[in-house]
Scaffold this active site. Structure first.
Site, PDB file in Angstrom:
ATOM      1  N   LYS A   1     -31.652  15.203 -44.275  1.00 30.24           N
ATOM      2  CA  LYS A   1     -31.528  16.801 -44.456  1.00 30.24           C
ATOM      3  C   LYS A   1     -32.922  17.280 -44.739  1.00 30.24           C
ATOM      4  CE  LYS A   1     -27.210  15.803 -44.566  1.00 30.24           C
ATOM      5  NZ  LYS A   1     -26.373  15.924 -43.113  1.00 30.24           N
TER       6      LYS A   1
ATOM      7  N   TYR B   1     -12.725  10.670 -44.662  1.00 30.42           N
ATOM      8  CA  TYR B   1     -14.009  10.952 -45.333  1.00 30.42           C
ATOM      9  C   TYR B   1     -14.134  10.330 -46.625  1.00 30.42           C
ATOM     10  CZ  TYR B   1     -18.271  13.562 -46.797  1.00 30.42           C
ATOM     11  OH  TYR B   1     -19.397  13.763 -47.312  1.00 30.42           O
TER      12      TYR B   1
ATOM     13  N   TYR C   1     -21.958   7.778 -45.123  1.00 30.21           N
ATOM     14  CA  TYR C   1     -22.208   8.028 -43.716  1.00 30.21           C
ATOM     15  C   TYR C   1     -22.987   6.800 -42.844  1.00 30.21           C
ATOM     16  CZ  TYR C   1     -21.592  12.714 -45.029  1.00 30.21           C
ATOM     17  OH  TYR C   1     -21.155  14.317 -45.645  1.00 30.21           O
TER      18      TYR C   1
END
Length: 350
Positions: A72, A282, A308
């Site tokens: 990010k 998730y 992730y």
């Protein structure tokens, strides 16, 4: 399975493509968070463990600046600059309860002297605890204000928060979840260009790239940057949340928007999604994720996160074991960070 490579008989065209792509990047101001490209490192022990037929490499974006590093930072490089240019004094964004994006947005806000509000979505019922460690602890340490909403409650909460802040005299700037829009994806177009240039300089292009496919900006940006350089290397996106059909549709939309900035098309066939690692949902653990986290740690000394990169790496290992790459192929795994959440989830049993 035969994979396309970056080899080109005309290196002049390669150089021109790279130069044109960088010219597009220069047209969009960035904050300068990424001054030095993180290294691409070989993973010889992991490669050997998997039979040695495929050479594995890792792009260490977990070493990027801001608190704890991660993908990010590249997106915020452009988004925070736009926020400041627009006169904003407060950043507003959203993510899951252990969001890496929220951590890095809060870090950028602290660095710039901006207010920061995080809307945290409890995507798994009962998964939020105010006493949780990992990223959740770091949000407060960085000075961010948080509110928690149930699954599907983000849009309404963000709209109300933006109005509340404006009414109080603030000038908020909203950053979408994951920093994933066309402007944020430029951060990964830049990363892709650097990867292509480095590989061409070494004379040894990669035969495939494997990355996590979540909110989509990383996946779309990598495709955009590589194709802008004339590089046709196949990019595998390992979905961490949605099935292949839904995730492919989401990535295609972002890819088209980002590619427009370079004046390029975004062929649908470029978007390849692997959804075998989503598991029960998730952030929910799988045996394959646990195995991948343990393998990267014990064989290469690299920490992954369970949400992730752990699932992305599990996808990489699956592809190698299933023979998706030709013998001698050079495969790059993009490590997008997230290790702080590892200390909350602790996915590998003793």
């Amino acid at each position: 399975m035969s994979l396309p490579t970056t080899n080109s008989p005309d290196t002049t065209l390669d150089s021109l493509g790279s130069a044109a792509a960088r010219a597009t990047l220069r047209a969009h101001p960035s904050r300068g968070y990424v001054q030095i490209e993180p290294p691409v490192e070989p993973m010889p022990r992991l490669s050997k463990e998997l039979g040695g037929a495929v050479e594995l490499f890792v792009k260490r974006d977990d070493l990027l600046p801001l608190a704890g590093g991660g993908s990010k930072t590249r997106k915020l490089d452009y988004l925070v600059q736009q926020a400041l240019d627009s006169g904003a004094d407060t950043l507003v964004t959203c993510g899951a309860v252990q969001s890496n994006h929220c951590r890095l947005t809060a870090s950028a806000a602290a660095r710039e002297g901006l207010g920061c509000h995080l809307v945290l979505e409890e995507r798994v019922a009962g998964s939020y605890s105010p006493e949780a460690g990992g990223n959740n602890y770091v949000f407060g340490l960085l000075g961010a204000k948080t509110q928690v909403v149930p699954l599907g409650g983000v849009d309404a909460a963000v709209a109300a928060l933006m109005e509340e802040l404006k009414a109080a005299g603030a000038t908020p700037y909203y950053i979408p979840g994951g920093g994933s829009n066309a402007l944020g994806a430029l951060g990964y177009a830049r990363a892709a260009i650097s990867v292509v240039e480095e590989a061409r300089k070494a004379g040894r292009p990669f035969d495939a790239v494997v990355l996590c496919s979540g909110s989509g900006g990383t996946h779309a940006g990598m495709l955009t940057g590589m194709r802008a350089c004339g590089d046709q290397t196949k990019v595998y996106g390992v979905s961490v949340r949605f099935d292949a059909a839904k995730q492919k549709s989401r990535i295609e939309a972002q890819y088209k928007e980002c590619a427009k900035l370079f004046g390029n098309e975004a062929p649908e066939e470029d978007v390849v999604i692997i959804d075998s690692q989503v598991g029960p949902g998730y952030s929910l653990p799988t045996p394959e994720m646990r195995s991948a986290v343990e393998a990267f740690a014990k064989l290469e000394g690299i920490l992954l996160d369970p949400v992730y990169t752990g699932k992305g790496a599990a996808g990489l290992l699956q592809l190698v074991r299933e023979g998706a790459f030709q013998p001698g192929a050079r495969v790059l795994f993009l490590h997008t960070g997230g290790a702080p959440s590892l200390f909350h989830y602790q996915p590998v049993p003793e």
